[in-house]
Design a protein around this motif. Sequence first.
Motif, short mmCIF file in Angstrom:
data_model
loop_
_atom_site.label_atom_id
_atom_site.label_comp_id
_atom_site.label_asym_id
_atom_site.label_seq_id
_atom_site.Cartn_x
_atom_site.Cartn_y
_atom_site.Cartn_z
N ASP A 160 0.86 -1.18 0.00
CA ASP A 160 0.00 0.00 0.00
C ASP A 160 0.90 1.23 0.00
O ASP A 160 1.00 1.96 0.99
CB ASP A 160 -0.91 -0.02 1.23
CG ASP A 160 -1.84 1.19 1.28
OD1 ASP A 160 -2.02 1.83 0.22
OD2 ASP A 160 -2.38 1.47 2.36
N GLU A 161 1.57 1.44 -1.14
CA GLU A 161 2.50 2.54 -1.31
C GLU A 161 2.36 3.10 -2.72
O GLU A 161 2.01 2.38 -3.65
CB GLU A 161 3.95 2.06 -1.09
CG GLU A 161 4.24 1.59 0.31
CD GLU A 161 5.64 1.03 0.47
OE1 GLU A 161 6.10 0.90 1.62
OE2 GLU A 161 6.29 0.73 -0.57
N PRO A 162 2.68 4.39 -2.88
CA PRO A 162 2.59 4.98 -4.23
C PRO A 162 3.69 4.46 -5.13
O PRO A 162 4.80 4.16 -4.68
CB PRO A 162 2.75 6.48 -3.96
CG PRO A 162 3.53 6.55 -2.69
CD PRO A 162 3.07 5.38 -1.86
N GLY A 163 3.39 4.36 -6.42
CA GLY A 163 4.37 3.92 -7.40
C GLY A 163 4.85 5.07 -8.28
O GLY A 163 4.10 6.00 -8.57
N GLN A 206 7.18 2.44 -4.22
CA GLN A 206 7.53 1.36 -5.12
C GLN A 206 7.98 2.00 -6.43
O GLN A 206 7.17 2.60 -7.14
CB GLN A 206 6.34 0.43 -5.34
CG GLN A 206 5.84 -0.20 -4.04
CD GLN A 206 4.68 -1.14 -4.24
OE1 GLN A 206 4.81 -2.35 -4.17
NE2 GLN A 206 3.51 -0.58 -4.49
N VAL A 207 9.27 1.87 -6.72
CA VAL A 207 9.87 2.59 -7.84
C VAL A 207 10.27 1.58 -8.90
O VAL A 207 10.99 0.61 -8.62
CB VAL A 207 11.09 3.41 -7.38
CG1 VAL A 207 11.58 4.30 -8.52
CG2 VAL A 207 10.76 4.24 -6.15
N HIS A 300 0.00 -1.49 -11.71
CA HIS A 300 0.50 -0.92 -10.47
C HIS A 300 -0.08 0.48 -10.27
O HIS A 300 -0.48 1.13 -11.23
CB HIS A 300 2.03 -0.87 -10.48
CG HIS A 300 2.68 -2.20 -10.75
ND1 HIS A 300 2.82 -3.17 -9.80
CD2 HIS A 300 3.16 -2.72 -11.91
CE1 HIS A 300 3.39 -4.24 -10.34
NE2 HIS A 300 3.60 -4.00 -11.62
N HIS A 301 -0.10 0.90 -9.02
CA HIS A 301 -0.71 2.19 -8.69
C HIS A 301 0.35 3.29 -8.83
O HIS A 301 0.90 3.78 -7.85
CB HIS A 301 -1.27 2.16 -7.28
CG HIS A 301 -2.28 3.24 -7.04
ND1 HIS A 301 -3.22 3.19 -6.06
CD2 HIS A 301 -2.52 4.42 -7.68
CE1 HIS A 301 -3.98 4.26 -6.09
NE2 HIS A 301 -3.56 5.03 -7.06
#
Length: 831
Positions: A160-163, A206-207, A300-301
């Motif tokens: 639950d993290e931004p990509g 998330q990179v 992916h988000h």
Amino acid sequence: MKKILLLLVIATLLMTCLWSANRVIVRYDNPSTQLFHRFLTEKADIAAYHPGMFLDIVVPQEQVTQLQNEYPSLRVIQTEEQSQANLHSQERDIPGYRSYDTMLTELQAIAAAHPNICRLYNLGETLGKQYFDAGNNQYQPYQFNIWAMKVSDNPDVEEDEPGVYYLGPHHAREPLAVEVTMEILHELVDNYGTDTEMTDRVNNMQVWFVPLVNPDGHEVVWSGLDIWWRKNIRDNNINGVFDSYYQYGYGEDGVDLNRNYGTYWGALGATDDLFSPIYHGISAFSEPETVIIKNLLDSHHFVAGISYHTYAGLVLYPTGYYVGANAPDFDALQALAQEMAATIPDYTAESEAELYPAMGGTDDYSYAEQGTFAFTIELGINEFIPPSEEMNEIVDQNMDAAFILMDRVKTLCITGIVTDSLTNQPLVATITVPGVDNQGAYRKPYQSDAQYGRYYRLLVPNYPVIKYSAYGYKTKTQENILLDFDAQTIIDCQLVPALPASLSGRVTSGTTLEAISGATVKFPGTPIGDTVTDANGYFTITNTYEGTYTIEIYKEGYDWLCVPVTLNVGDNHIEWQILLPTINVTFESPLQWITTGSWVTTTVQHVSGSHCLTDSQGDYSEVPESTIAQYPVAIDLQDTPNVSVSFMVKTDLLQNYDYVNFEASRNGTDWLTIDSYYNSSNWTPKTYNLNQFIPGNLYLRFHMVTTGYGIADGIYIDDFKVFLNSLIVPAITITQPALKLSLQQNNPNPFNPETAISYTIPMSANISLNIFNIKGQKVRTLVSEKQERGNHSIRWDGKDALGNNAASGVYFYRLDAEGQPSQTRKMLLLK
């Protein structure tokens, strides 16, 4: 005469391409827009364009003197020999450009050295590998895959993290993009655990890195087969070999990957010409490389991302498919682009379409389909392949911008989780910001993700309202929001399930009240399918829910109704009266429109009567670059419930670069593009609902944008109609079913640790819902307030009034409503 001479020079330049392989890049300083568009239309190989600063063209070396006779200031800024030397240089021990093998070995080493934060993925095969695997040995040099590196503190988990993503070259001759992407990756992983900012980024994001999107094309350049190649190696002529004609960047094979994406795939800034460097393929997503990137973006988000290209010194932001189609998030996109550009010497920020419109680009797809803040950075100022020392300087200069993008989600961002109020399960909900999402070009609504219910909205100040909606749930509005400039603004939202409703309706003519059969009724944004009115004008929608919907009703020749309708619990009935046009222009009388350029009426083409509106009477090759035909007066929408416009349009426009916008404005100054027409088409009906301009004034116009030369027939408009004041009569009639006080059995039962209790009250009343133990002692009050008529539900978490866990055993819950007898049920808590 000057124009004719230039055309001859360009034509000679292009013809020379057929036998000349030795090419250079020449620079026009301070180019005019007309010069740029002429080269663009003639399909010259444009290396870079920075408006007002320079225009660079790839030309045969022997043509330089001829071009300098026309433009004495023209100069050569890079030769083919220099590009080849720079690509493989190890000057002064400065590492040169990476080959595919070097890049892959390095990615594998990074993944092995940082297994706790890195995971390397094979996203799929390129065309070259597919051809070879199918048995064609001609493609042996192209056995490549597309690789992606994910960097996160839990790289095997979708957290639950931004990509954020960083994409290397789509275009073969732009290897500098590999270098920047790889260096960002190194900065992130090499400083993890020692640098606080880098560690925080890895731990909370998330990179994704795709250092090379076009490995096949990259190999064409790297091997020296064609240093000017731009496309992939699609075997367009199906002859089983890769064709690069005389090593100058053109060729019958290959597809421009950055013209092949699906949103707004088309002909503006692209072409059906196989030989062109900007050939866009036979269809959207015809290439495995673009399908691979599409699948990554869809899976992916991603909140933001950069696709790197060379060169021009620009930070570009959506939209890119035609001028005037500003993104709904224009202000926030522009601000972020300007912030990034300010950190890179001599770079500027610009909307992609304002540079020049091009359809089928990566950013338009990423933004329009996923809401991702997607940018293109055109690396460098002078050349595709600068020498190693300059290359490393450009790489270093772009680091700050990359991490500014990564950190954008930390400020002026609203985020939270949307859940079901009864189950606490995550919901895919639409998150709407009034004043942003109802403006500008098409973009799919922002939605929370399915796995966590998480959403992100990157904003600028002064948008204090946000709405949460999902089909089958009651819409919730959060007001008076104060955005945090130094951190995220956290707003979680629980949506309450809506109760069943149905809708019946009738559509009649607003002038004769006769039934309109065959009208289409739509519920956009819902799973409710389209329905059509019957012979008596009736339709029925069953099994929907209470709530406010935007309903569209349309039949050709009538108004296009697009109105909000609120459905209450139970049966709803609505009647519409659709009007014939309030304004009907057939262009039979003398033209009263406000025009610039050559807009006139003509008898050459028409639908009704004997005349229609046209831009040029059959040939617009000599008209100015921008011409206008504007409806002569403002249309008053102050007391109008609905407004739509329809007309017939026929086009024959110079392929790829000329187009006509239909535009609307509230003030006659600031224009919004409603639609754009290009290439050729037969007479086609067009209808647009323009309720977004209510209330106030409405101005309408057609705006032609042309390179200013080339022969084509132009555009024709006929049967121009404006529809106003269609009615909903009467206001919604509600038939509500009779309700009685009812207390349902809790669910689940037995339960541990929590359960849901549902009940119905027949009218607005003060009610209380209490929990008692088997001794009759009150354990907890769940509800004590005035509530509205209808169905309600609440959860008991198995705790008493002090917050302590209740013991296992039998409990009773009792519903009391004023004026009604109490109702009690039993439940069992098991631990």
